[in-house]
Design an enzyme around this catalytic site. Structure first.
Site, mmCIF file in Angstrom:
data_model
loop_
_atom_site.group_PDB
_atom_site.id
_atom_site.type_symbol
_atom_site.label_atom_id
_atom_site.label_comp_id
_atom_site.label_asym_id
_atom_site.label_seq_id
_atom_site.Cartn_x
_atom_site.Cartn_y
_atom_site.Cartn_z
ATOM 1 N N CYS B 86 -76.455 -62.217 41.446
ATOM 2 C CA CYS B 86 -75.517 -63.320 41.183
ATOM 3 C C CYS B 86 -75.269 -64.124 42.456
ATOM 4 C CB CYS B 86 -74.242 -62.766 40.548
ATOM 5 S SG CYS B 86 -73.278 -64.034 39.708
ATOM 6 N N HIS B 194 -76.024 -58.944 35.955
ATOM 7 C CA HIS B 194 -75.401 -57.876 36.743
ATOM 8 C C HIS B 194 -75.797 -56.488 36.240
ATOM 9 C CE1 HIS B 194 -72.416 -60.207 39.099
ATOM 10 N NE2 HIS B 194 -72.458 -61.045 38.074
ATOM 11 N N GLU B 196 -75.299 -53.757 37.756
ATOM 12 C CA GLU B 196 -74.256 -52.800 38.163
ATOM 13 C C GLU B 196 -73.075 -52.795 37.194
ATOM 14 O OE1 GLU B 196 -74.607 -55.733 39.377
ATOM 15 O OE2 GLU B 196 -72.671 -56.603 39.964
#
Lengths: 79, 222
Positions: B86, B194, B196
């Site tokens: 990002c 993302h 994560e």
């Protein structure tokens, strides 16, 4: 010395903010607006011996940080 | 295996990224952007999402001139692994480690949702636990994810298999539906989604787990 930098997206790069502004102008009655491009202006105060050295230093600032030459063009004015 | 998660003022995914890396066995240190050196023997530099420096000037532009970035660039030039998620992806393009730039989403809206993503190559440490053409779900959360590069770079990346992920339905206007790209040596990855945030059961989505498991295959490059 004072300087002004105008930074605009390159002509081939889509400018969604410009497109939104154009749409809004059309919507409030300015139907003759057929294109809008939005950019930014940065004003600097710079110490330097003469205009041409200051200009070349600002060019280096633009290439290193102030503009992204992948997507933007810049114009420098030194007063 | 050692990873450095870089923290800028305005980073906000640094903790999530560190936890995801720790879960697959990395020893993670967080490095403040004003440090000019990485610790020795760092295998992976991870640049997290967020809004470094408030997105002032251009997304990622001011972060890219932080002291730590010189060390990140030389880590990349030595063949080190670098991940940018990002805002991390935006910073990587601004440093020149990856080509192109991320522009304002074409719909002008900030988009925060889970999207379908196609894995375009399994030939990288980041994607080797997926199969090519796998469709996975990952969250996106960005205002400036509209990937742009000149056609020469796009064609070169296509020819060399450097497009890592594509959106199944383009949310932001990115050229060629690009969501993530690799460097020519496939050791630097920048991506807008993302992983994560999809890395454990509590997230309600574990499609990112394989991403981090792949990273755990990193062999120290010394």
């Amino acid at each position: 010395m004072k300087a002004r930098i105008k930074i605009m997206l390159k002509s081939g790069v889509l400018d969604p903010q410009g497109a939104a502004i154009k749409q809004a102008l059309n919507n409030i009655g300015f139907e003759n607006v057929t294109g809008v491009r939005q950019g930014k202006v940065i004003e600097l105060e710079v110490d330097g011996p003469n205009k041409s050295e200051v200009r070349s230093e600002i060019e280096s600032m633009c290439n290193k940080m102030l503009a992204n030459t992948v997507i933007e063009n810049f114009e420098i004015e030194v007063f | 295996m050692k990873a450095a998660v870089i923290v800028f003022p305005g980073s906000n995914c640094d903790r999530d990224l560190a936890i995801a890396l720790e879960m697959v066995g990395f020893e993670v240190s967080k490095i403040w952007h004003k440090n000019s050196h990485l610790e020795k023997n760092i295998d992976l530099v991870a640049i997290p999402g967020g809004f470094s420096f408030g997105d002032y000037l251009r997304v990622g532009a001011i972060a890219a001139s932080s002291p730590i970035c010189k060390s990140i660039i030389s880590h990349g030039e030595r063949g080190g692994y670098i991940l940018g998620v990002c805002n991390g992806f935006q910073i990587l393009t601004e440093t020149g480690l990856l080509p192109g730039a991320l522009l304002r989403n074409n719909g002008l809206k900030y988009i925060c949702k889970t999207i379908d993503l196609k894995v375009e190559t399994s030939d990288s440490i980041f994607t080797n636990r997926y199969n090519r053409s796998n469709v996975i779900k990952l969250p996106i959360a960005h205002h400036d994810g509209n990937y742009n590069a000149n056609m020469k770079d796009i064609d070169r990346m296509k020819d060399q298999g450097l497009i890592a992920f594509r959106y199944c339905e383009n949310p932001n206007g990115s050229i060629d539906d690009i969501a993530g790209i690799l460097s020519p040596n496939k050791r630097v990855l920048g991506m807008m989604p993302h992983p994560e945030r999809a890395a454990e059961q509590a997230h309600g989505n574990v499609d990112g787990v394989r991403f981090f498991k792949g990273l755990a295959d990193i062999v120290s490059f010394a």
